[in-house]
Design a protein around this motif. Structure first.
Motif, PDB file in Angstrom:
ATOM      1  N   THR A  47       0.838  -1.199   0.000  1.00 49.71           N
ATOM      2  CA  THR A  47       0.000   0.000   0.000  1.00 49.71           C
ATOM      3  C   THR A  47       0.869   1.243   0.000  1.00 49.71           C
ATOM      4  N   HIS A  48       1.863   1.261   0.864  1.00 53.41           N
ATOM      5  CA  HIS A  48       2.775   2.398   0.950  1.00 53.41           C
ATOM      6  C   HIS A  48       3.511   2.604  -0.376  1.00 53.41           C
ATOM      7  N   VAL A  49       4.018   1.524  -0.939  1.00 54.33           N
ATOM      8  CA  VAL A  49       4.788   1.616  -2.176  1.00 54.33           C
ATOM      9  C   VAL A  49       3.913   2.103  -3.333  1.00 54.33           C
ATOM     10  N   LEU A  50       2.745   1.518  -3.519  1.00 49.56           N
ATOM     11  CA  LEU A  50       1.902   1.864  -4.663  1.00 49.56           C
ATOM     12  C   LEU A  50       1.251   3.236  -4.548  1.00 49.56           C
ATOM     13  N   TYR A  51       0.866   3.631  -3.345  1.00 50.87           N
ATOM     14  CA  TYR A  51       0.001   4.804  -3.213  1.00 50.87           C
ATOM     15  C   TYR A  51       0.562   5.966  -2.405  1.00 50.87           C
ATOM     16  N   GLU A  52       1.543   5.738  -1.557  1.00 52.71           N
ATOM     17  CA  GLU A  52       1.914   6.763  -0.592  1.00 52.71           C
ATOM     18  C   GLU A  52       3.332   7.298  -0.690  1.00 52.71           C
ATOM     19  N   CYS A  53       4.292   6.451  -0.940  1.00 53.54           N
ATOM     20  CA  CYS A  53       5.692   6.857  -0.842  1.00 53.54           C
ATOM     21  C   CYS A  53       6.072   7.849  -1.942  1.00 53.54           C
ATOM     22  N   ALA A  54       6.658   8.955  -1.514  1.00 52.65           N
ATOM     23  CA  ALA A  54       7.084  10.001  -2.454  1.00 52.65           C
ATOM     24  C   ALA A  54       8.179   9.495  -3.396  1.00 52.65           C
ATOM     25  N   ARG A  55       8.885   8.453  -2.985  1.00 50.24           N
ATOM     26  CA  ARG A  55       9.941   7.877  -3.829  1.00 50.24           C
ATOM     27  C   ARG A  55       9.399   7.445  -5.193  1.00 50.24           C
ATOM     28  N   TRP A  56       8.110   7.085  -5.259  1.00 44.39           N
ATOM     29  CA  TRP A  56       7.514   6.553  -6.487  1.00 44.39           C
ATOM     30  C   TRP A  56       6.507   7.515  -7.127  1.00 44.39           C
ATOM     31  N   ASP A  57       6.528   8.781  -6.719  1.00 47.03           N
ATOM     32  CA  ASP A  57       5.583   9.765  -7.272  1.00 47.03           C
ATOM     33  C   ASP A  57       5.688   9.889  -8.791  1.00 47.03           C
TER      34      ASP A  57
ATOM     35  N   ARG B  61       4.188   6.850 -10.416  1.00 46.06           N
ATOM     36  CA  ARG B  61       2.738   6.854 -10.163  1.00 46.06           C
ATOM     37  C   ARG B  61       2.038   7.856 -11.086  1.00 46.06           C
ATOM     38  N   ARG B  62       2.602   9.055 -11.188  1.00 49.76           N
ATOM     39  CA  ARG B  62       2.013  10.070 -12.078  1.00 49.76           C
ATOM     40  C   ARG B  62       2.033   9.603 -13.533  1.00 49.76           C
ATOM     41  N   ALA B  63       3.095   8.938 -13.944  1.00 48.52           N
ATOM     42  CA  ALA B  63       3.209   8.462 -15.333  1.00 48.52           C
ATOM     43  C   ALA B  63       2.126   7.432 -15.650  1.00 48.52           C
ATOM     44  N   VAL B  64       1.897   6.483 -14.745  1.00 50.13           N
ATOM     45  CA  VAL B  64       0.861   5.468 -15.028  1.00 50.13           C
ATOM     46  C   VAL B  64      -0.523   6.087 -14.960  1.00 50.13           C
ATOM     47  N   GLU B  65      -0.729   7.019 -14.052  1.00 51.86           N
ATOM     48  CA  GLU B  65      -2.037   7.679 -13.973  1.00 51.86           C
ATOM     49  C   GLU B  65      -2.319   8.489 -15.246  1.00 51.86           C
ATOM     50  N   LYS B  66      -1.289   9.052 -15.823  1.00 51.40           N
ATOM     51  CA  LYS B  66      -1.461   9.771 -17.088  1.00 51.40           C
ATOM     52  C   LYS B  66      -1.842   8.780 -18.194  1.00 51.40           C
ATOM     53  N   LYS B  67      -1.171   7.626 -18.217  1.00 46.93           N
ATOM     54  CA  LYS B  67      -1.464   6.601 -19.230  1.00 46.93           C
ATOM     55  C   LYS B  67      -2.895   6.083 -19.123  1.00 46.93           C
ATOM     56  N   ILE B  68      -3.338   5.827 -17.893  1.00 47.98           N
ATOM     57  CA  ILE B  68      -4.661   5.217 -17.718  1.00 47.98           C
ATOM     58  C   ILE B  68      -5.763   6.269 -17.578  1.00 47.98           C
ATOM     59  N   GLU B  69      -5.347   7.528 -17.556  1.00 53.12           N
ATOM     60  CA  GLU B  69      -6.281   8.659 -17.494  1.00 53.12           C
ATOM     61  C   GLU B  69      -7.215   8.604 -16.288  1.00 53.12           C
TER      62      GLU B  69
ATOM     63  N   GLU C  92       3.236  -2.959 -15.809  1.00 50.39           N
ATOM     64  CA  GLU C  92       4.480  -2.274 -16.169  1.00 50.39           C
ATOM     65  C   GLU C  92       4.903  -1.318 -15.042  1.00 50.39           C
ATOM     66  N   PHE C  93       3.948  -0.574 -14.504  1.00 51.10           N
ATOM     67  CA  PHE C  93       4.217   0.314 -13.371  1.00 51.10           C
ATOM     68  C   PHE C  93       4.734  -0.491 -12.176  1.00 51.10           C
ATOM     69  N   MET C  94       4.055  -1.583 -11.849  1.00 57.62           N
ATOM     70  CA  MET C  94       4.466  -2.411 -10.716  1.00 57.62           C
ATOM     71  C   MET C  94       5.868  -2.975 -10.925  1.00 57.62           C
ATOM     72  N   THR C  95       6.169  -3.400 -12.142  1.00 58.70           N
ATOM     73  CA  THR C  95       7.478  -3.978 -12.440  1.00 58.70           C
ATOM     74  C   THR C  95       8.582  -2.941 -12.320  1.00 58.70           C
ATOM     75  N   VAL C  96       8.368  -1.767 -12.874  1.00 58.07           N
ATOM     76  CA  VAL C  96       9.377  -0.703 -12.789  1.00 58.07           C
ATOM     77  C   VAL C  96       9.653  -0.361 -11.330  1.00 58.07           C
ATOM     78  N   VAL C  97       8.596  -0.171 -10.560  1.00 59.40           N
ATOM     79  CA  VAL C  97       8.751   0.194  -9.151  1.00 59.40           C
ATOM     80  C   VAL C  97       9.457  -0.924  -8.376  1.00 59.40           C
ATOM     81  N   MET C  98       9.021  -2.161  -8.566  1.00 57.88           N
ATOM     82  CA  MET C  98       9.619  -3.265  -7.809  1.00 57.88           C
ATOM     83  C   MET C  98      11.082  -3.477  -8.183  1.00 57.88           C
TER      84      MET C  98
END
Length: 125
Positions: free
Chosen positions: A61-71, A74-82, A107-113
């Motif tokens: 939860t922290h990694v996908l939604y909260e941690c600033a390290r992955w902002d 996160r913004r890139a995938v949100e732009k892709k999925i609109e 793809e987002f999960m893989t890059v982050v992990m």
């Protein structure tokens, strides 16, 4: 075995043969058995369960939604999925809904992990 089970549950109608590399990261996140402080502490591979960036509880939860390290990711995938990243209670249904949704989120999960695992290895030395 777990990866095959997750693949079968998530994607009975989606051909994931070209996305094999992403299945491992998706499985780690969905099962919560990956490079997360909460898991690595439980298996005694780490002394605490906190994020190395912000000292919060390090879990999916922290990694996908909260941690600033992955902002940025996160913004890139949100732009892709609109839309904003589907919440935990929506993510499996979103992954299953179409091949393009699977591609974007996995793809987002893989890059982050991959980045997270590399960073954790560097910290551990």
């Amino acid at each position: 075995m777990v990866i095959r089970t997750v693949h079968t549950c998530i994607s009975p109608n989606i051909d994931l043969s070209e996305f094999q590399k992403d299945i491992d990261s998706v499985t780690q996140i969905l099962t919560r058995h990956g490079s997360f402080g909460t898991f690595t502490k439980r298996i005694k591979n780490k002394k605490n369960h906190t994020c190395g960036m912000c000292e919060q509880k390090d879990d999916p939860t922290h990694v996908l939604y909260e941690c600033a390290r992955w902002d940025q990711e996160r913004r890139a995938v949100e732009k892709k999925i609109e839309r904003i990243l589907p919440r935990e209670n929506e993510i499996v249904d979103y992954l299953k809904s179409s091949q393009i949704n699977w591609l974007n989120i996995s793809e987002f999960m893989t890059v982050v992990m991959k980045k997270k695992e590399k960073g954790d290895r560097e910290i551990k030395g």
